[in-house]
Write a protein that holds these residues in place. Structure first.
Motif, PDB file in Angstrom:
ATOM      1  N   VAL A  64     -10.401  19.221  11.120  1.00  0.00           N
ATOM      2  CA  VAL A  64      -9.390  19.660  10.124  1.00  0.00           C
ATOM      3  C   VAL A  64      -8.828  21.148  10.433  1.00  0.00           C
ATOM      4  CG1 VAL A  64      -9.922  20.454   7.797  1.00  0.00           C
ATOM      5  CG2 VAL A  64     -10.941  18.504   8.448  1.00  0.00           C
ATOM      6  N   ARG A  65      -9.534  21.808  11.066  1.00  0.00           N
ATOM      7  CA  ARG A  65      -8.804  23.054  11.279  1.00  0.00           C
ATOM      8  C   ARG A  65      -7.733  22.982  12.487  1.00  0.00           C
ATOM      9  NH1 ARG A  65     -10.978  28.684  11.227  1.00  0.00           N
ATOM     10  NH2 ARG A  65      -9.570  30.103  12.124  1.00  0.00           N
ATOM     11  N   CYS A  66      -7.888  21.999  13.310  1.00  0.00           N
ATOM     12  CA  CYS A  66      -6.747  21.811  14.049  1.00  0.00           C
ATOM     13  C   CYS A  66      -5.490  21.281  13.215  1.00  0.00           C
ATOM     14  CB  CYS A  66      -6.938  20.546  15.197  1.00  0.00           C
ATOM     15  SG  CYS A  66      -8.099  21.363  16.461  1.00  0.00           S
ATOM     16  N   ILE A  67      -5.662  20.291  12.442  1.00  0.00           N
ATOM     17  CA  ILE A  67      -4.554  19.770  11.507  1.00  0.00           C
ATOM     18  C   ILE A  67      -4.150  20.984  10.507  1.00  0.00           C
ATOM     19  CG2 ILE A  67      -3.918  18.472   9.394  1.00  0.00           C
ATOM     20  CD1 ILE A  67      -6.629  16.799  10.566  1.00  0.00           C
ATOM     21  N   LEU A  68      -4.839  21.952  10.184  1.00  0.00           N
ATOM     22  CA  LEU A  68      -4.112  22.902   9.220  1.00  0.00           C
ATOM     23  C   LEU A  68      -3.418  23.918  10.325  1.00  0.00           C
ATOM     24  CD1 LEU A  68      -6.948  23.366   6.883  1.00  0.00           C
ATOM     25  CD2 LEU A  68      -4.677  22.474   6.594  1.00  0.00           C
ATOM     26  N   ALA A  69      -3.893  24.102  11.571  1.00  0.00           N
ATOM     27  CA  ALA A  69      -3.528  24.998  12.557  1.00  0.00           C
ATOM     28  C   ALA A  69      -2.091  24.487  12.811  1.00  0.00           C
ATOM     29  CB  ALA A  69      -4.344  25.195  13.617  1.00  0.00           C
ATOM     30  N   ALA A  70      -1.835  23.132  12.991  1.00  0.00           N
ATOM     31  CA  ALA A  70      -0.779  22.616  13.286  1.00  0.00           C
ATOM     32  C   ALA A  70       0.432  22.753  12.116  1.00  0.00           C
ATOM     33  CB  ALA A  70      -0.832  20.827  13.587  1.00  0.00           C
ATOM     34  N   ALA A  71      -0.110  22.722  10.859  1.00  0.00           N
ATOM     35  CA  ALA A  71       0.869  22.895   9.911  1.00  0.00           C
ATOM     36  C   ALA A  71       1.340  24.333   9.863  1.00  0.00           C
ATOM     37  CB  ALA A  71       0.112  22.560   8.465  1.00  0.00           C
ATOM     38  N   THR A  72       0.907  25.247  10.711  1.00  0.00           N
ATOM     39  CA  THR A  72       1.387  26.515  10.692  1.00  0.00           C
ATOM     40  C   THR A  72       2.404  26.659  11.808  1.00  0.00           C
ATOM     41  OG1 THR A  72      -0.294  27.409  12.271  1.00  0.00           O
ATOM     42  CG2 THR A  72      -0.684  27.666   9.926  1.00  0.00           C
ATOM     43  N   LEU A  73       2.572  25.654  12.552  1.00  0.00           N
ATOM     44  CA  LEU A  73       3.635  25.702  13.520  1.00  0.00           C
ATOM     45  C   LEU A  73       5.134  25.547  12.958  1.00  0.00           C
ATOM     46  CD1 LEU A  73       1.669  23.472  16.372  1.00  0.00           C
ATOM     47  CD2 LEU A  73       1.666  26.040  16.100  1.00  0.00           C
ATOM     48  N   PRO A  74       6.198  25.726  13.781  1.00  0.00           N
ATOM     49  CA  PRO A  74       7.313  25.698  13.442  1.00  0.00           C
ATOM     50  C   PRO A  74       7.837  24.440  12.473  1.00  0.00           C
ATOM     51  CG  PRO A  74       7.445  26.737  15.254  1.00  0.00           C
ATOM     52  CD  PRO A  74       6.126  26.190  15.127  1.00  0.00           C
ATOM     53  N   ASP A  75       7.281  23.195  12.854  1.00  0.00           N
ATOM     54  CA  ASP A  75       7.420  21.995  12.413  1.00  0.00           C
ATOM     55  C   ASP A  75       6.368  21.659  11.210  1.00  0.00           C
ATOM     56  OD1 ASP A  75       9.939  21.508  13.371  1.00  0.00           O
ATOM     57  OD2 ASP A  75       8.930  20.513  15.115  1.00  0.00           O
ATOM     58  N   GLY A  76       5.390  22.719  10.920  1.00  0.00           N
ATOM     59  CA  GLY A  76       4.536  22.595   9.901  1.00  0.00           C
ATOM     60  C   GLY A  76       4.032  21.275   9.579  1.00  0.00           C
ATOM     61  N   LYS A  77       4.413  20.563   8.543  1.00  0.00           N
ATOM     62  CA  LYS A  77       3.657  19.426   8.024  1.00  0.00           C
ATOM     63  C   LYS A  77       3.956  18.227   9.043  1.00  0.00           C
ATOM     64  CE  LYS A  77       7.170  17.811   4.578  1.00  0.00           C
ATOM     65  NZ  LYS A  77       7.269  17.559   3.410  1.00  0.00           N
ATOM     66  N   ALA A  78       5.148  18.269   9.742  1.00  0.00           N
ATOM     67  CA  ALA A  78       5.169  17.310  10.700  1.00  0.00           C
ATOM     68  C   ALA A  78       4.302  17.364  11.990  1.00  0.00           C
ATOM     69  CB  ALA A  78       6.979  17.011  11.070  1.00  0.00           C
ATOM     70  N   SER A  79       4.012  18.516  12.154  1.00  0.00           N
ATOM     71  CA  SER A  79       3.028  18.827  13.206  1.00  0.00           C
ATOM     72  C   SER A  79       1.704  18.281  12.776  1.00  0.00           C
ATOM     73  CB  SER A  79       3.100  20.504  13.840  1.00  0.00           C
ATOM     74  OG  SER A  79       4.478  20.565  14.115  1.00  0.00           O
ATOM     75  N   ALA A  80       1.205  18.654  11.467  1.00  0.00           N
ATOM     76  CA  ALA A  80       0.172  18.138  10.947  1.00  0.00           C
ATOM     77  C   ALA A  80      -0.211  16.727  11.189  1.00  0.00           C
ATOM     78  CB  ALA A  80      -0.100  19.003   9.533  1.00  0.00           C
ATOM     79  N   LYS A  81       0.893  15.916  10.653  1.00  0.00           N
ATOM     80  CA  LYS A  81       1.197  14.600  10.626  1.00  0.00           C
ATOM     81  C   LYS A  81       0.673  14.142  12.020  1.00  0.00           C
ATOM     82  CE  LYS A  81       3.454  10.703   8.854  1.00  0.00           C
ATOM     83  NZ  LYS A  81       4.847  10.160   8.315  1.00  0.00           N
ATOM     84  N   ALA A  82       1.332  14.486  12.997  1.00  0.00           N
ATOM     85  CA  ALA A  82       1.370  14.375  14.427  1.00  0.00           C
ATOM     86  C   ALA A  82      -0.127  14.571  14.816  1.00  0.00           C
ATOM     87  CB  ALA A  82       2.091  15.204  15.386  1.00  0.00           C
ATOM     88  N   VAL A  83      -0.859  15.305  14.273  1.00  0.00           N
ATOM     89  CA  VAL A  83      -2.299  15.824  14.751  1.00  0.00           C
ATOM     90  C   VAL A  83      -3.268  14.572  14.075  1.00  0.00           C
ATOM     91  CG1 VAL A  83      -4.187  17.125  14.421  1.00  0.00           C
ATOM     92  CG2 VAL A  83      -2.128  18.062  15.423  1.00  0.00           C
ATOM     93  N   LEU A  84      -2.738  14.372  12.765  1.00  0.00           N
ATOM     94  CA  LEU A  84      -3.451  13.218  12.043  1.00  0.00           C
ATOM     95  C   LEU A  84      -3.217  11.852  12.696  1.00  0.00           C
ATOM     96  CD1 LEU A  84      -2.604  14.297   8.221  1.00  0.00           C
ATOM     97  CD2 LEU A  84      -5.077  13.869   9.291  1.00  0.00           C
ATOM     98  N   ASN A  85      -2.125  11.737  13.158  1.00  0.00           N
ATOM     99  CA  ASN A  85      -1.743  10.397  14.049  1.00  0.00           C
ATOM    100  C   ASN A  85      -2.623  10.409  15.488  1.00  0.00           C
ATOM    101  OD1 ASN A  85      -0.458   7.814  13.982  1.00  0.00           O
ATOM    102  ND2 ASN A  85       0.792   8.851  15.692  1.00  0.00           N
ATOM    103  N   ALA A  86      -2.407  11.427  15.862  1.00  0.00           N
ATOM    104  CA  ALA A  86      -3.079  11.496  17.174  1.00  0.00           C
ATOM    105  C   ALA A  86      -4.864  11.126  17.298  1.00  0.00           C
ATOM    106  CB  ALA A  86      -2.997  12.901  18.019  1.00  0.00           C
ATOM    107  N   VAL A  87      -5.318  11.727  16.177  1.00  0.00           N
ATOM    108  CA  VAL A  87      -6.691  11.379  16.109  1.00  0.00           C
ATOM    109  C   VAL A  87      -7.015   9.933  15.422  1.00  0.00           C
ATOM    110  CG1 VAL A  87      -8.822  12.039  14.494  1.00  0.00           C
ATOM    111  CG2 VAL A  87      -7.138  13.952  15.391  1.00  0.00           C
ATOM    112  N   ALA A  88      -5.975   9.599  14.591  1.00  0.00           N
ATOM    113  CA  ALA A  88      -6.298   8.178  13.951  1.00  0.00           C
ATOM    114  C   ALA A  88      -6.161   7.405  15.041  1.00  0.00           C
ATOM    115  CB  ALA A  88      -5.132   7.969  12.735  1.00  0.00           C
ATOM    116  N   GLN A  89      -5.173   7.484  16.009  1.00  0.00           N
ATOM    117  CA  GLN A  89      -4.816   6.329  17.207  1.00  0.00           C
ATOM    118  C   GLN A  89      -5.859   6.440  18.094  1.00  0.00           C
ATOM    119  OE1 GLN A  89      -2.473   4.082  16.242  1.00  0.00           O
ATOM    120  NE2 GLN A  89      -2.424   5.320  14.388  1.00  0.00           N
ATOM    121  N   HIS A  90      -6.841   7.566  18.352  1.00  0.00           N
ATOM    122  CA  HIS A  90      -7.720   7.731  19.347  1.00  0.00           C
ATOM    123  C   HIS A  90      -9.198   8.161  18.838  1.00  0.00           C
ATOM    124  CE1 HIS A  90      -4.395   7.479  22.179  1.00  0.00           C
ATOM    125  NE2 HIS A  90      -3.753   7.968  21.317  1.00  0.00           N
ATOM    126  N   ARG A  91      -9.457   7.440  17.731  1.00  0.00           N
ATOM    127  CA  ARG A  91     -10.467   8.050  16.708  1.00  0.00           C
ATOM    128  C   ARG A  91     -11.839   8.220  17.626  1.00  0.00           C
ATOM    129  NH1 ARG A  91     -14.575   6.838  13.549  1.00  0.00           N
ATOM    130  NH2 ARG A  91     -14.582   4.636  14.138  1.00  0.00           N
TER     131      ARG A  91
END
Length: 184
Positions: A64-91
């Motif tokens: 969860v902290r990684c997802i929110l950390a990604a949301a602070t990056l320049p692409d914000g929510k797109a980066s958070a979605k990329a983390v969610l997707n990475a975890v989902a695809q390699h659960r």
């Protein structure tokens, strides 16, 4: 830096979905979100992802902290979605077998962050250390508790929990429950 809101679409109907990133049922729901937004129309629906850390998913807090950390990056929510997707695809790389055993017992939080970086293509170590994330994590927890959310996924439409909605439902069924017709 505070994280972007995990919100897509701009419609007046608001669907909030409380997800635990390694929960198989949350993953099932997450994998339908793009189709849902496409079929509902982004002018008709606002989809908000809320993070519901659960202690029986033992790396939940780190992820969860990684997802929110990604949301602070320049692409914000797109980066958070990329983390969610990475975890989902390699659960399986982020979860314990039977919530207690398996090779992840030897993994450290840094191992988990590095795996997420590898699969998402994002550098998260520095963002993970952002002290402001504590406030964002606590907000997610408080918001879920205030709304009576205890498990994932939980669906909330326009501020009301809808227990009849499930990750096993089709996108068409979700649209019907939300009260939206598919955009043609």
């Amino acid at each position: 830096m505070y994280p972007d809101m995990l919100s897509w679409g701009r419609g007046s109907r608001i669907l909030e979905v409380f997800l635990e990133p390694t929960c198989p049922f949350s993953v099932k729901a997450f994998n339908k979100f793009d189709q849902l937004l496409s079929e509902a129309g982004e002018d008709n629906l606002t989809l908000k992802i809320r993070l519901q850390s659960q202690p029986w998913h033992l790396f939940s807090g780190v992820i969860v902290r990684c997802i929110l950390a990604a949301a602070t990056l320049p692409d914000g929510k797109a980066s958070a979605k990329a983390v969610l997707n990475a975890v989902a695809q390699h659960r399986e790389l982020f979860e314990f077998e039977h919530h207690a055993t398996g090779p992840n017992r030897d993994a450290t939080p840094n191992d988990i962050i590095r795996r997420i970086e590898q699969y998402s293509g994002l550098a998260l170590m520095k963002a993970f250390a952002n002290v402001e994330l504590e406030h964002a994590i606590k907000w997610q927890c408080k918001y879920a508790r205030q709304n009576g959310v205890h498990v994932s996924p939980t669906f909330m439409v326009d501020g009301l929990i809808v227990p009849a909605m499930s990750s096993g439902d089709s996108v068409g069924c979700w649209l019907e429950t939300i009260g939206l017709a598919p955009v043609r």
